[in-house]
Design an enzyme around this catalytic site. Structure first.
Site, mmCIF file in Angstrom:
data_model
loop_
_atom_site.group_PDB
_atom_site.id
_atom_site.type_symbol
_atom_site.label_atom_id
_atom_site.label_comp_id
_atom_site.label_asym_id
_atom_site.label_seq_id
_atom_site.Cartn_x
_atom_site.Cartn_y
_atom_site.Cartn_z
ATOM 1 N N ARG A 97 -26.420 -62.095 30.523
ATOM 2 C CA ARG A 97 -27.771 -61.595 30.138
ATOM 3 C C ARG A 97 -27.989 -62.612 28.997
ATOM 4 N NH1 ARG A 97 -29.276 -62.410 25.523
ATOM 5 N NH2 ARG A 97 -28.031 -61.020 24.477
ATOM 6 N N GLU A 140 -29.839 -76.197 14.367
ATOM 7 C CA GLU A 140 -28.868 -77.876 13.924
ATOM 8 C C GLU A 140 -27.687 -77.813 13.163
ATOM 9 O OE1 GLU A 140 -31.667 -80.118 11.855
ATOM 10 O OE2 GLU A 140 -33.519 -80.262 13.785
ATOM 11 N N ILE A 170 -26.164 -74.569 21.514
ATOM 12 C CA ILE A 170 -26.598 -73.988 22.142
ATOM 13 C C ILE A 170 -25.974 -73.807 23.575
ATOM 14 C CG2 ILE A 170 -28.864 -75.246 23.550
ATOM 15 C CD1 ILE A 170 -29.610 -75.190 20.122
ATOM 16 N N THR A 171 -26.794 -72.755 24.178
ATOM 17 C CA THR A 171 -27.372 -72.184 24.949
ATOM 18 C C THR A 171 -26.738 -72.235 26.388
ATOM 19 O OG1 THR A 171 -26.646 -69.432 24.621
ATOM 20 C CG2 THR A 171 -26.772 -69.892 26.629
ATOM 21 N N ALA A 250 -36.947 -62.941 23.193
ATOM 22 C CA ALA A 250 -35.078 -63.237 23.728
ATOM 23 C C ALA A 250 -35.382 -62.161 22.520
ATOM 24 C CB ALA A 250 -34.950 -64.431 23.249
ATOM 25 N N ARG A 251 -35.334 -61.358 21.612
ATOM 26 C CA ARG A 251 -34.694 -60.462 20.456
ATOM 27 C C ARG A 251 -35.330 -58.883 21.532
ATOM 28 N NH1 ARG A 251 -37.108 -63.701 14.797
ATOM 29 N NH2 ARG A 251 -35.171 -64.328 14.705
ATOM 30 N N ARG A 276 -5.975 -40.103 31.514
ATOM 31 C CA ARG A 276 -5.279 -39.899 30.337
ATOM 32 C C ARG A 276 -5.006 -38.874 29.753
ATOM 33 N NH1 ARG A 276 -0.642 -43.660 29.473
ATOM 34 N NH2 ARG A 276 -0.353 -43.685 27.095
ATOM 35 N N GLU A 371 -30.238 -66.026 17.084
ATOM 36 C CA GLU A 371 -30.870 -65.467 17.276
ATOM 37 C C GLU A 371 -31.407 -63.899 16.111
ATOM 38 O OE1 GLU A 371 -33.500 -64.691 20.839
ATOM 39 O OE2 GLU A 371 -30.805 -65.280 22.494
ATOM 40 N N ASP A 375 -27.778 -59.870 9.224
ATOM 41 C CA ASP A 375 -28.485 -59.902 7.621
ATOM 42 C C ASP A 375 -29.834 -60.208 7.189
ATOM 43 O OD1 ASP A 375 -25.917 -58.448 6.686
ATOM 44 O OD2 ASP A 375 -25.046 -60.645 6.432
HETATM 45 C C1 LIG Z 1 -22.536 -68.504 21.554
HETATM 46 C C2 LIG Z 1 -23.930 -68.681 20.817
HETATM 47 C C3 LIG Z 1 -24.783 -68.936 20.852
HETATM 48 C C4 LIG Z 1 -26.328 -69.973 20.631
HETATM 49 N N1 LIG Z 1 -27.284 -70.439 21.920
HETATM 50 C C5 LIG Z 1 -28.182 -70.779 20.959
HETATM 51 C C6 LIG Z 1 -29.451 -71.403 21.475
HETATM 52 O O1 LIG Z 1 -29.396 -71.071 22.167
HETATM 53 N N2 LIG Z 1 -30.793 -72.388 20.424
HETATM 54 C C7 LIG Z 1 -30.058 -72.289 19.417
HETATM 55 O O2 LIG Z 1 -31.415 -72.560 18.574
HETATM 56 N N3 LIG Z 1 -29.243 -71.705 18.967
HETATM 57 C C8 LIG Z 1 -28.182 -70.529 19.593
HETATM 58 N N4 LIG Z 1 -26.911 -70.497 18.316
HETATM 59 C C9 LIG Z 1 -27.529 -70.468 17.212
HETATM 60 C C10 LIG Z 1 -27.790 -69.055 16.287
HETATM 61 O O3 LIG Z 1 -28.747 -69.019 16.035
HETATM 62 C C11 LIG Z 1 -27.008 -69.460 14.601
HETATM 63 O O4 LIG Z 1 -25.988 -69.291 15.106
HETATM 64 C C12 LIG Z 1 -28.089 -68.493 13.458
HETATM 65 O O5 LIG Z 1 -29.301 -68.212 13.513
HETATM 66 C C13 LIG Z 1 -27.200 -68.603 12.758
HETATM 67 O O6 LIG Z 1 -27.100 -69.586 12.107
HETATM 68 P P1 LIG Z 1 -26.071 -70.237 11.121
HETATM 69 O O7 LIG Z 1 -24.640 -69.966 12.293
HETATM 70 O O8 LIG Z 1 -25.789 -71.831 11.321
HETATM 71 O O9 LIG Z 1 -25.568 -69.113 10.060
HETATM 72 P P2 LIG Z 1 -25.888 -69.447 8.481
HETATM 73 O O10 LIG Z 1 -27.337 -69.423 8.877
HETATM 74 O O11 LIG Z 1 -25.188 -70.789 8.086
HETATM 75 O O12 LIG Z 1 -25.233 -68.254 7.858
HETATM 76 C C14 LIG Z 1 -24.064 -67.917 7.905
HETATM 77 C C15 LIG Z 1 -24.130 -66.607 6.471
HETATM 78 O O13 LIG Z 1 -25.609 -66.462 6.108
HETATM 79 C C16 LIG Z 1 -26.085 -65.114 4.916
HETATM 80 N N5 LIG Z 1 -27.275 -65.866 5.517
HETATM 81 C C17 LIG Z 1 -28.091 -67.070 5.551
HETATM 82 N N6 LIG Z 1 -29.400 -67.254 4.580
HETATM 83 C C18 LIG Z 1 -29.336 -66.487 4.466
HETATM 84 C C19 LIG Z 1 -30.275 -65.563 3.246
HETATM 85 N N7 LIG Z 1 -31.071 -66.592 2.951
HETATM 86 N N8 LIG Z 1 -29.977 -64.286 3.025
HETATM 87 C C20 LIG Z 1 -28.936 -63.843 2.677
HETATM 88 N N9 LIG Z 1 -27.806 -63.970 4.010
HETATM 89 C C21 LIG Z 1 -28.204 -65.725 4.168
HETATM 90 C C22 LIG Z 1 -26.029 -65.604 7.426
HETATM 91 O O14 LIG Z 1 -27.162 -63.758 7.218
HETATM 92 C C23 LIG Z 1 -24.885 -65.408 8.036
HETATM 93 O O15 LIG Z 1 -24.135 -64.643 7.726
HETATM 94 C C24 LIG Z 1 -26.707 -69.603 19.152
HETATM 95 C C25 LIG Z 1 -25.534 -69.208 18.860
HETATM 96 C C26 LIG Z 1 -23.979 -68.972 19.070
HETATM 97 C C27 LIG Z 1 -23.135 -68.650 18.160
#
Ligand SMILES: Cc1cc2nc3c(=O)[nH]c(=O)nc-3n(C[C@H](O)[C@H](O)[C@H](O)COP(=O)(O)OP(=O)(O)OC[C@H]3O[C@@H](n4cnc5c(N)ncnc54)[C@H](O)[C@@H]3O)c2cc1C
Length: 392
Positions: A97, A140, A170-171, A250-251, A276, A371, A375
């Site tokens: 998906r 990033e 990045i997927t 996407a969401r 079972r 995405e 939180d």
């Molecule tokens: C398998 C996988 C595939 C992905 N694919 C893509 C893709 O194709 N393209 C792309 O661009 N990205 C992609 N992502 C990235 C994904 O969108 C990010 O991981 C996500 O947006 C969260 O960012 P972060 O991991 O840097 O966490 P952070 O932003 O560092 O957050 C860490 C924690 O802090 C909390 N937090 C942050 N800010 C706040 C706030 N203001 N208030 C309260 N809590 C907060 C968050 O909820 C989280 O629990 C992918 C991630 C994964 C794991």
């Protein structure tokens, strides 16, 4: 292992809400998932390998860009069809998906909506067939929930743009032919660029050792003085609104997709509990098993209705980003809870690859984070109802 006799739960007769065409699309994807995904997906996960041979088949099925107009190679379907396709694919695995979601909502959609006619004609038909694989670069290393602070940037060099920076998580990155990359221009305004595989200075190494989405390719996008032709700029969008509009699409697909994972877990747990026996009785006869099954089905039913209503609003172009956040957040948490509860119903057998629960559960740990984290979506709802942002 239980025989593949999957029966999707439909406690509130939601089937009556779908047209004959919707049901036909759903059956086509469901049949394909039974034939092409279910038999190979556990091994792909165990080996941490993306089943790349499925990409062309997904294209043939119309799973890439189903809502894109036919003249660009899409299927011109409605939003409900898109949702049902995502649901069926994620019943197979969140990796499948995710691949289709990124290709459709995060690559084809922005090129179609914000691109030039030349860009649409060049990329969309090949993305629709799976000849091209797409990726979406927003996150990033230092900026995830706060993409507006991104540092990836491009400078106008007269004949071309010079792109520098890095994207993370990045997927599809390691195999992507076409990447929609969000970067800041000389004035610090976020814009979308189309980066093609093979451009000098552009690399996309894979991120390994994941315990989640192991059948999906995830990587980095690294730009070291990459010369981007000016015609590769998406002309009709600027600001964070660009990537956020794609993410809304996407969401919405995720809100549907995870129902598929939950339905797979429920169906497996129900059938197992009837077969079972412990203490000379099927474990389904014990009250505590029934409590689990009843609560799981209640939650799936609520999620189905939420997704269906959101589909209507999307079809009418009335769904707000905050409504989509609510559905994404609710349904992913629901699916994760369902995976865990149904895993318990299988006891020790539930931890093996002979059953889908652990795989879905591990996948959903990514889905609840990407995405927009769980939180952040809650805080989007909080912002929407109070008018006060609690996260920036
Ligand atoms: C398998 C996988 C595939 C992905 N694919 C893509 C893709 O194709 N393209 C792309 O661009 N990205 C992609 N992502 C990235 C994904 O969108 C990010 O991981 C996500 O947006 C969260 O960012 P972060 O991991 O840097 O966490 P952070 O932003 O560092 O957050 C860490 C924690 O802090 C909390 N937090 C942050 N800010 C706040 C706030 N203001 N208030 C309260 N809590 C907060 C968050 O909820 C989280 O629990 C992918 C991630 C994964 C794991």
């Amino acid at each position: 292992m239980l025989a593949n006799t999957y029966k999707s739960p439909d406690y509130y007769l939601t089937d009556e809400l779908f047209s004959a065409e919707h049901k036909m699309i759903r059956s086509a994807i469901r049949d394909w998932v039974n034939k092409a995904v279910i038999p190979i997906i556990d091994e792909a996960n165990q080996k941490h390998q993306f089943p790349q041979h499925l990409v062309k088949e997904l294209g043939e099925l119309g799973a890439f860009g189903p809502c894109i107009p036919q003249k660009y190679g899409g299927a011109g379907m409605d939003q409900m069809s898109y949702g049902l396709i995502m649901q069926e694919l994620e019943r197979g695995d969140s990796a499948i998906r995710s691949m289709a979601s990124v290709q459709s909502s995060l690559v084809m959609y922005p090129i179609c909506k914000f691109g030039s006619e030349e860009q649409r004609m060049k990329y969309l038909p090949k993305l629709a067939t799976g000849e091209f694989v797409g990726a979406f670069g927003l996150t990033e290393p230092d900026y995830g929930s706060d993409p507006g602070s991104m540092i990836t940037n491009f400078t106008d060099k007269g004949d071309y743009y010079l792109l520098n920076g890095a994207k993370m998580w990045i997927t599809n990155a390691p195999i992507a032919d076409v990447c929609v990359v969000w970067a800041k221009d000389d004035e610090g305004i976020i814009k979308g660029l189309i980066v093609e595989k093979g451009m000098e200075g552009f690399t996309a190494p894979e991120i390994l050792k994941k315990w989640s989405l192991r059948a999906s390719l995830t990587g980095e996008l690294i730009f070291d003085n990459v010369k981007i032709p000016k015609k590769n700029l998406l002309p009709d969008i600027k600001g964070l609104k660009g990537p956020l509009t794609c993410l809304s699409s996407a969401r919405y697909g995720i809100a549907w997709g995870v129902i598929g994972a939950a339905m797979d877990c429920y169906d497996t747990a129900l059938r197992y509990s009837l077969e079972r026996k412990q203490f000379n009785k099927p474990i389904a006869s014990f009250q505590l098993t029934q409590k689990k099954l009843a609560e799981i089905l209640t939650e799936i039913t609520k999620a189905q209705l939420l997704a269906w209503r959101l589909g209507i609003l999307r079809n009418e172009d009335r769904a707000t980003p905050a409504q989509i956040s609510m559905a994404k957040r609710n349904n992913v948490q629901m699916a994760l809870d369902v995976a865990r509860e149904s895993r318990q119903i299988l006891g020790a057998m539930g931890i093996t690859g002979d059953f889908p629960m652990m795989r879905h559960m591990m996948n959903l740990e990514s889905v609840i984070t990407y995405e927009g984290t769980h939180d952040i979506h809650l805080l989007i709802t909080g912002n929407d109802i109070t008018g006060i942002s609690a996260f920036y």
